[in-house]
Scaffold this motif. Structure first.
Motif, PDB file in Angstrom:
ATOM      1  N   ARG A 284       0.815  -1.219   0.000  1.00  0.00           N
ATOM      2  CA  ARG A 284       0.000   0.000   0.000  1.00  0.00           C
ATOM      3  C   ARG A 284       0.844   1.263   0.000  1.00  0.00           C
ATOM      4  O   ARG A 284       0.448   2.273  -0.576  1.00  0.00           O
ATOM      5  CB  ARG A 284      -0.924  -0.017   1.210  1.00  0.00           C
ATOM      6  N   ARG A 285       2.001   1.217   0.657  1.00  0.00           N
ATOM      7  CA  ARG A 285       2.807   2.436   0.776  1.00  0.00           C
ATOM      8  C   ARG A 285       3.897   2.524  -0.284  1.00  0.00           C
ATOM      9  O   ARG A 285       4.322   3.611  -0.645  1.00  0.00           O
ATOM     10  CB  ARG A 285       3.451   2.517   2.171  1.00  0.00           C
ATOM     11  N   GLY A 286       4.408   1.385  -0.771  1.00  0.00           N
ATOM     12  CA  GLY A 286       5.376   1.413  -1.852  1.00  0.00           C
ATOM     13  C   GLY A 286       6.808   1.611  -1.392  1.00  0.00           C
ATOM     14  O   GLY A 286       7.099   1.889  -0.222  1.00  0.00           O
TER      15      GLY A 286
ATOM     16  N   VAL B  23      -5.959  -2.202  -0.803  1.00  0.00           N
ATOM     17  CA  VAL B  23      -5.126  -1.619  -1.865  1.00  0.00           C
ATOM     18  C   VAL B  23      -5.882  -1.578  -3.177  1.00  0.00           C
ATOM     19  O   VAL B  23      -5.873  -0.584  -3.895  1.00  0.00           O
ATOM     20  CB  VAL B  23      -3.822  -2.433  -2.018  1.00  0.00           C
TER      21      VAL B  23
ATOM     22  N   ARG C 166      -6.987   1.617  -5.303  1.00  0.00           N
ATOM     23  CA  ARG C 166      -6.462   1.734  -6.663  1.00  0.00           C
ATOM     24  C   ARG C 166      -7.575   2.003  -7.662  1.00  0.00           C
ATOM     25  O   ARG C 166      -7.396   2.700  -8.646  1.00  0.00           O
ATOM     26  CB  ARG C 166      -5.714   0.455  -7.035  1.00  0.00           C
TER      27      ARG C 166
ATOM     28  N   THR D 242      -0.033   1.850  -6.918  1.00  0.00           N
ATOM     29  CA  THR D 242       0.596   2.571  -5.811  1.00  0.00           C
ATOM     30  C   THR D 242       1.667   3.513  -6.333  1.00  0.00           C
ATOM     31  O   THR D 242       1.763   4.666  -5.911  1.00  0.00           O
ATOM     32  CB  THR D 242       1.206   1.567  -4.813  1.00  0.00           C
TER      33      THR D 242
END
Length: 766
Positions: free
Chosen positions: A234-236, A517, A521, A531
């Motif tokens: 989710r944060r990358g 996620v 998206r 993401t």
């Protein structure tokens, strides 16, 4: 001999059968993903139209991602095998694959079960009896190398065995392609420690030239995404590189490892909408990188929160609206006291000032209607007027709203507390010597910052823009209202996305992202942003992990910008303080990191130079001792066979000599790439002599900054004296230039050879 050949042929045939089976499983997985993608695009869904779109987009996005991952691992799908003492055999590759019965047939190189392939040594085989390297040419097993672990038959101190070393050296001898390749088949033990280090905290990877720190850090990104998918999906992950050429050079590594959703950026691109590439002169870079520049930007913001010299007076429809200066000061100080960013506090300030102006308008109207000027005798009409006192709260708010629509009122308030943009603020600051003089602290050389209005952004400006954006903020009240409205819709999207994954079986397979996620998206415009797509557009995005390469080049102000993007302080910091080329860069890791991490960082040191031959490293070591006598260069593991040489040309003939020298080096190496690394002053002339000389060409022309982190089969270093003298960090720059070669090095000069290169003098060609 024949028996040996027969045994080898039988082994190749056996491994070919396994590899063919693995590619069959890969093809089947690809076709399954393609079919699911076609089905997703072709169906409308059985629920409402909104839910049908979400179902389609969720499934399509995940199958497209899976297909991209499967397509990326075609080359070298399987590269290793280990056999243990219990008779078990495990094949290791770029991705994990299962057979029709869902039994594992190929282990992802990042999985715990694959680690023995990388860490087993003769002294500590970890339960292995054999490690086998498979060398594929397309889908054919071209060669195999076996490494048998027998402690009694090997020397106690032997850490690198013939086959493991042969696989590594074969990769090093192979010609460069202009792009960094992955080393997934030849990861060494010290690199494996870096790759599999824990996600939490900051890891500093300190390594000299050729130690593989960059490629280890990139493999670490792939490993972390595999091991901590739920945390990082989710944060990358953000990878910060020193320049665009470096990012192009490393661009194929992560896709080849099956990871396509990592954000890559230079420092000059970290601020959305700005793509700065030019560097500041050393003296300017030092000042812009000074941590006191944060106070300078804050003072520049405060300077734009003004009060009138006297009472505020606005002419409006024949009336003079007057607000006492003391009231203006009080309202400004109140707005500052709430500690909101400038543009958000502006809303409070403007609201309060408009109320004061509404009362001032009433008082002005009272003055315009003085009773004594009227010829009346009625006592009731001669009572004193109190229009301001007669206004209730609603009246004041209505009057304030009306006044905000008056251009003179808006202009006056904008002058006192304007809405500012980061680009406008920093651009105005750097072009206004009087403002710089007033806001810079004593001891900061503000005069070097002054430049013409409208000058292009430099890399050193980007941290200032980021600092300004942090202090300014934006009036996001409308966006917050929209966000609250969308929150309930998003919750529904998340629930439905989970139902889609459960229905399609993708959730159980564990190869796709989480429902939250997917919902995020596919929410909003329905474009299915990943993401990485969303992160790169959002300056305030909080990444799950950040990798900073060539980190020694970052100034303290640049570190402030990077640290904002990783609140959890999960970082991989890659660099070598001996290669610092920026005058504002690092001399010591603690000096740079402790202000943010307060000692909560650990160091892994890479000490083996896999890239640079002994003969070339011997010359570079002399340069290293000239500026860092206490530092030891990394130990080279191989000899190149061709001694480095110096070529002297007549004065003024240096640029014209480069094409012939580079062509000669290209002919010598046969297959590969030649890098011509020049001083800054020579770079424009040299570039004109080599049309289209970039990373994809057989010959690339670069200055030292562009060459950082790159490697070439042969390198021509042009104008070493110019490199030494071009900045206070000139010796470090020369050290970098000399250590880019994997096979051959030529230094060309048109004056006396610098003393630090005296080791080349005996081999000079005049």
């Amino acid at each position: 001999m024949a028996n040996g050949q027969d045994a080898r042929s039988a082994a190749l045939d056996a491994e070919q059968r396994v590899v063919s089976m693995l590619y069959t499983r890969l093809d089947a997985a690809r076709e399954q993903a393609r079919a699911a993608l076609r089905e997703a695009h072709g169906r409308g869904g059985g629920l409402g139209p909104g839910q049908a779109m979400v179902e389609r987009e969720v499934t399509a996005a995940e199958q497209a991602r899976r297909l991209a991952q499967l397509e990326a691992v075609e080359r070298g799908l399987c590269f290793g095998r280990v056999d243990d003492t219990r008779g078990g055999t495990v094949y290791v590759g770029r991705i994990g694959l299962r057979d029709e019965e869902h039994e594992s047939v190929l282990i992802d190189w990042r999985a715990p079960a694959a680690r023995p392939f990388y860490v087993a040594t003769a002294t500590d085989p970890g339960g292995l009896v054999r490690r086998r390297h498979l060398h594929l040419k397309e889908r054919t097993v071209a060669a195999i190398d076996d490494e048998v672990f027998d402690l009694e038959g090997m020397a106690d101190g032997d850490r690198r065995t013939l086959v493991g070393e042969a696989a590594l050296l074969a990769a090093l001898r192979r010609g460069r392609t202009g792009r960094m390749g992955d080393v997934v088949a030849t990861i060494q033990t010290e690199q494996d420690r870096v790759i599999r280090s824990s996600l939490q905290g900051a890891l500093v990877v300190q390594g000299g030239p050729g130690t593989g720190k960059t490629v280890a850090a990139l493999h670490r990104a792939a490993y972390l995404l595999y091991t901590h998918r739920d945390t990082l999906e989710r944060r990358g992950v953000l990878v910060v590189g020193p320049n665009p050429m470096f990012l192009r050079y490393i661009s194929q590594v992560l896709p080849a490892l099956g990871e396509t959703q990592v954000v890559m950026s230079t420092l000059g691109e970290l601020f959305p909408g700005v793509r700065a590439a030019a560097a500041d002169p050393p003296a300017v870079a030092v000042v812009k990188g000074d941590p006191r520049m944060a106070d300078v930007v804050a003072a520049a913001v405060a300077e734009r929160q003004r009060v009138p010299r006297g009472d505020l007076e606005i002419e409006l429809d024949g009336l003079t609206l007057s607000v006492p200066r003391a009231v203006c000061v009080r309202l400004r100080d109140r707005a500052r006291a709430v500690r909101l960013p400038h543009n958000m506090a502006r809303k409070l300030y403007v609201t309060e000032m408009l109320k004061e102006l509404a009362l001032a308008e009433a008082r002005a109207l009272e003055r315009s209607l003085r009773i004594e000027d009227l010829d009346v005798d009625d006592p009731e009409l001669t009572e004193p007027l109190d229009l301001a006192g007669d206004l209730d709260e609603v009246d004041v708010e209505l009057a304030a709203a009306r006044l905000w629509g008056e251009p003179p009122v808006r202009a006056a308030l904008d002058a006192l507390w304007p809405e500012l943009t980061p680009c406008g603020l920093v651009g105005d600051l750097l072009s206004a010597s009087d403002t710089l003089w007033s806001v810079c602290p004593s001891g900061l050389d503000w005069e070097v910052l002054v430049r013409p209005e409208g000058s292009p952004w430099t890399v050193g400006d980007v941290p200032l823009l980021d600092e300004a954006a942090e202090l300014l903020g934006e009036d996001d009240s409308a966006r917050r209202v929209a966000a609250r409205r969308a929150e309930s819709e998003w919750a529904e999207q998340e629930l439905f996305a989970r139902e889609v994954l459960e229905t399609t079986g993708l959730l159980e397979e564990g190869v796709f992202g989480r429902a939250d996620v997917l919902a995020e998206r596919n929410a909003g415009d329905g474009q299915g942003l990943t993401t990485a797509d969303r992160a790169v557009r959002d300056r305030t995005w909080a990444y799950g992990h950040v990798i900073v390469d060539e980190a020694q080049e970052l100034s303290p102000m640049a570190w402030r910008m990077v640290m904002r993007r990783v609140p959890a302080k999960s970082l991989t910091v890659v660099g070598d303080v001996a290669q610092t080329g920026s005058a504002a860069g690092a001399r010591d890791w603690g000096e740079m990191l402790d202000p943010y991490l307060k000692g909560r960082w650990r160091v892994e040191r890479l000490l083996v130079n896999y890239r640079t031959p002994v003969e070339i490293m011997r010359v570079a070591a002399d340069v290293l001792r000239s500026f860092a006598p206490g530092q030891e260069p990394p130990e080279s593991v191989r000899e190149g066979g061709t001694p480095p040489r110096a070529v002297r040309v007549p004065p003024g003939a240096l640029p014209g000599a480069l094409p012939a020298l580079a062509a000669a080096e290209l002919a010598e190496i046969g297959e590969g790439r030649v890098g011509v690394v020049t001083s800054d002053r020579l770079r424009p002339q040299a570039g004109r002599l080599f049309p289209d000389a970039d990373l994809d060409s057989p010959i690339a022309v670069l200055d030292v900054t562009q060459a950082k982190g790159l490697e070439f089969d042969a390198v021509v270093v042009a104008d070493p004296a110019g490199i030494l003298g071009q900045s206070p960090m000139g010796a470090q720059d020369l050290y970098v230039a000399l250590t880019r070669a994997t096979r051959r090095l030529t230094v060309v000069h048109d004056g006396d050879l610098p003393e630090v290169l005296s080791g080349l003098a005996a081999g000079s060609t005049t």
